[in-house]
Design a protein around this motif. Structure first.
Motif, PDB file in Angstrom:
ATOM      1  N   THR A   1       0.902  -1.385   0.123  1.00 65.23           N
ATOM      2  CA  THR A   1      -0.172   0.001   0.208  1.00 65.23           C
ATOM      3  C   THR A   1       0.933   1.329   0.352  1.00 65.23           C
ATOM      4  OG1 THR A   1      -1.696  -1.390   1.334  1.00 65.23           O
ATOM      5  CG2 THR A   1      -1.893   0.710   0.765  1.00 65.23           C
TER       6      THR A   1
ATOM      7  N   THR B   1       2.024   1.864  -3.460  1.00 71.41           N
ATOM      8  CA  THR B   1       1.533   2.655  -4.648  1.00 71.41           C
ATOM      9  C   THR B   1       0.989   3.956  -4.584  1.00 71.41           C
ATOM     10  OG1 THR B   1       0.571   0.288  -4.385  1.00 71.41           O
ATOM     11  CG2 THR B   1      -0.936   1.550  -5.389  1.00 71.41           C
TER      12      THR B   1
ATOM     13  N   PHE C   1      -8.305   1.085  -4.845  1.00 67.16           N
ATOM     14  CA  PHE C   1      -7.406   2.430  -4.717  1.00 67.16           C
ATOM     15  C   PHE C   1      -8.135   3.218  -5.688  1.00 67.16           C
ATOM     16  CE2 PHE C   1      -3.388  -0.685  -3.628  1.00 67.16           C
ATOM     17  CZ  PHE C   1      -2.991  -0.152  -2.511  1.00 67.16           C
TER      18      PHE C   1
ATOM     19  N   LEU D   1      -0.927   4.648 -12.447  1.00 65.44           N
ATOM     20  CA  LEU D   1      -1.474   3.992 -11.475  1.00 65.44           C
ATOM     21  C   LEU D   1      -2.248   2.625 -11.661  1.00 65.44           C
ATOM     22  CD1 LEU D   1      -1.552   6.816  -8.978  1.00 65.44           C
ATOM     23  CD2 LEU D   1      -0.097   4.791  -8.995  1.00 65.44           C
TER      24      LEU D   1
ATOM     25  N   ARG E   1      -0.596  -0.447 -12.770  1.00 67.01           N
ATOM     26  CA  ARG E   1       0.240  -1.046 -12.041  1.00 67.01           C
ATOM     27  C   ARG E   1      -0.646  -2.362 -10.744  1.00 67.01           C
ATOM     28  NH1 ARG E   1       5.080   0.999  -8.413  1.00 67.01           N
ATOM     29  NH2 ARG E   1       4.357  -0.046  -5.924  1.00 67.01           N
ATOM     30  N   CYS E   2      -1.918  -1.062 -10.458  1.00 59.09           N
ATOM     31  CA  CYS E   2      -2.963  -1.530  -9.451  1.00 59.09           C
ATOM     32  C   CYS E   2      -3.279  -3.159  -9.681  1.00 59.09           C
ATOM     33  CB  CYS E   2      -4.108  -0.764  -9.022  1.00 59.09           C
ATOM     34  SG  CYS E   2      -3.067   0.543  -8.235  1.00 59.09           S
TER      35      CYS E   2
ATOM     36  N   LEU F   1      -1.440  -5.650  -8.848  1.00 55.94           N
ATOM     37  CA  LEU F   1      -0.470  -6.250  -7.588  1.00 55.94           C
ATOM     38  C   LEU F   1      -0.563  -7.324  -6.903  1.00 55.94           C
ATOM     39  CD1 LEU F   1      -2.112  -3.289  -5.310  1.00 55.94           C
ATOM     40  CD2 LEU F   1       0.465  -3.364  -5.983  1.00 55.94           C
TER      41      LEU F   1
ATOM     42  N   THR G   1       6.698  -7.554  -2.738  1.00 55.54           N
ATOM     43  CA  THR G   1       7.043  -5.762  -2.716  1.00 55.54           C
ATOM     44  C   THR G   1       8.906  -6.194  -2.808  1.00 55.54           C
ATOM     45  OG1 THR G   1       7.124  -6.634   0.237  1.00 55.54           O
ATOM     46  CG2 THR G   1       4.880  -6.140  -1.582  1.00 55.54           C
TER      47      THR G   1
END
Length: 276
Positions: free
Chosen positions: A18, A21, A209, A224, A227-228, A231, A236
């Motif tokens: 999180t 992001t 998100f 973004l 990217r999400c 996820l 990470t």
């Protein structure tokens, strides 16, 4: 500088993914790592007789705000900053007293999975607290002496678990972190508090998100969104491998079943079914 965004939650509850992001949003700044040394220097175990790494509203001082902003400005310049330091889930009232306009993003996870992941992290060894706090003031012999110091964060009541099993110590961390966050919520204005379920990171990351960024008044760009969308497949910077639902059954199933009575009431309060 505007007051920061603080990402808070129990360690291994999805805080890192999180954080990374949120930090990818245009105009948002972050140091890219946790800052326990900063917060300890302002108020920590050295100031409270090793009670814990928690801090309350009464512990806040104007000079703490000045020191924190100076520290961040020197490294990042002026701008909106997002901070993710695991001990801050124990310190929300303190942070709100220092930064009245700060926004808080609170993430929580099914207690069984979270406790199991904490257990795996303790065994990993990278998150031992001695590197930040020095040796504890009394003997720690968790899991029959396998662990001689606490890992991740030092919760209130830690002394009562210095000779407990690893599962019991991690269950205490999970319950304490989430209880303190929920208690602190009552003192935070509604528009400054955003709550996330870890499981939604897996089930609907883009929609989740988009909602979070809207509440934080941050732009949710096409980059973004892309990217999400991945996820759930991406490791990470701290945890290798993609998230896997119910991994706790394979890793620590028997131990989790034994501590289920400790975590079931809070699981239900957070909206989870301990029998599922």
């Amino acid at each position: 500088m505007p007051d920061p965004i603080f990402l808070v939650g129990c360690s291994r509850a999805g805080t890192t993914v999180t954080y990374e992001t949120l930090a990818a949003a245009p105009g948002v700044r972050s140091v890219g790592y946790e800052l326990p040394q900063l917060w300890h220097r302002l108020h920590g175990p050295a100031h409270n007789g090793w009670h814990s790494e928690a801090a309350g509203r009464a512990d806040a001082r104007p000079e703490h705000r000045e020191a924190a902003l100076r520290f961040l400005y020197e490294r990042l310049g002026a701008g909106l900053i997002v901070d993710k330091t695991c001990i801050n889930v124990l310190r929300v009232p303190y942070l709100h007293a220092l930064f009245p306009q700060a926004r808080f993003v609170f993430i929580h996870r099914d207690g069984r999975a979270n406790v199991s992941s904490l257990m795996d992290g303790w065994r990993d060894g990278r998150f031992a607290l001695g590197q930040f706090l020095g040796p504890p003031p009394e003997e720690v012999a968790i899991e029959n002496g396998a662990f001689r110091e606490w890992h991740f964060f030092l919760p209130p009541g830690w002394r009562d678990y210095n000779h407990a099993s690893l599962a019991e110590a991690c269950a205490h961390q999970w319950t304490t972190a989430n209880h303190l966050a929920l208690e602190a919520r009552a003192g935070i204005p509604e528009d400054q508090w955003v709550r996330i379920r870890y499981e939604d990171l897996l089930d609907r990351p883009v929609a989740l998100f988009r909602e979070v960024f809207e509440k934080l008044d941050l732009p949710f760009t096409d980059e973004l969104q892309q990217r999400c969308a991945t996820l759930a497949e991406r490791p990470t910077s701290l945890v290798a491998g993609a998230p896997k639902r119910d991994k706790w059954r394979e890793h620590n199933g028997d131990a989790i079943e034994r501590i289920l009575p400790m975590i079931s009431p809070l699981m239900q309060e957070l909206g989870y079914d301990p029998a599922a």
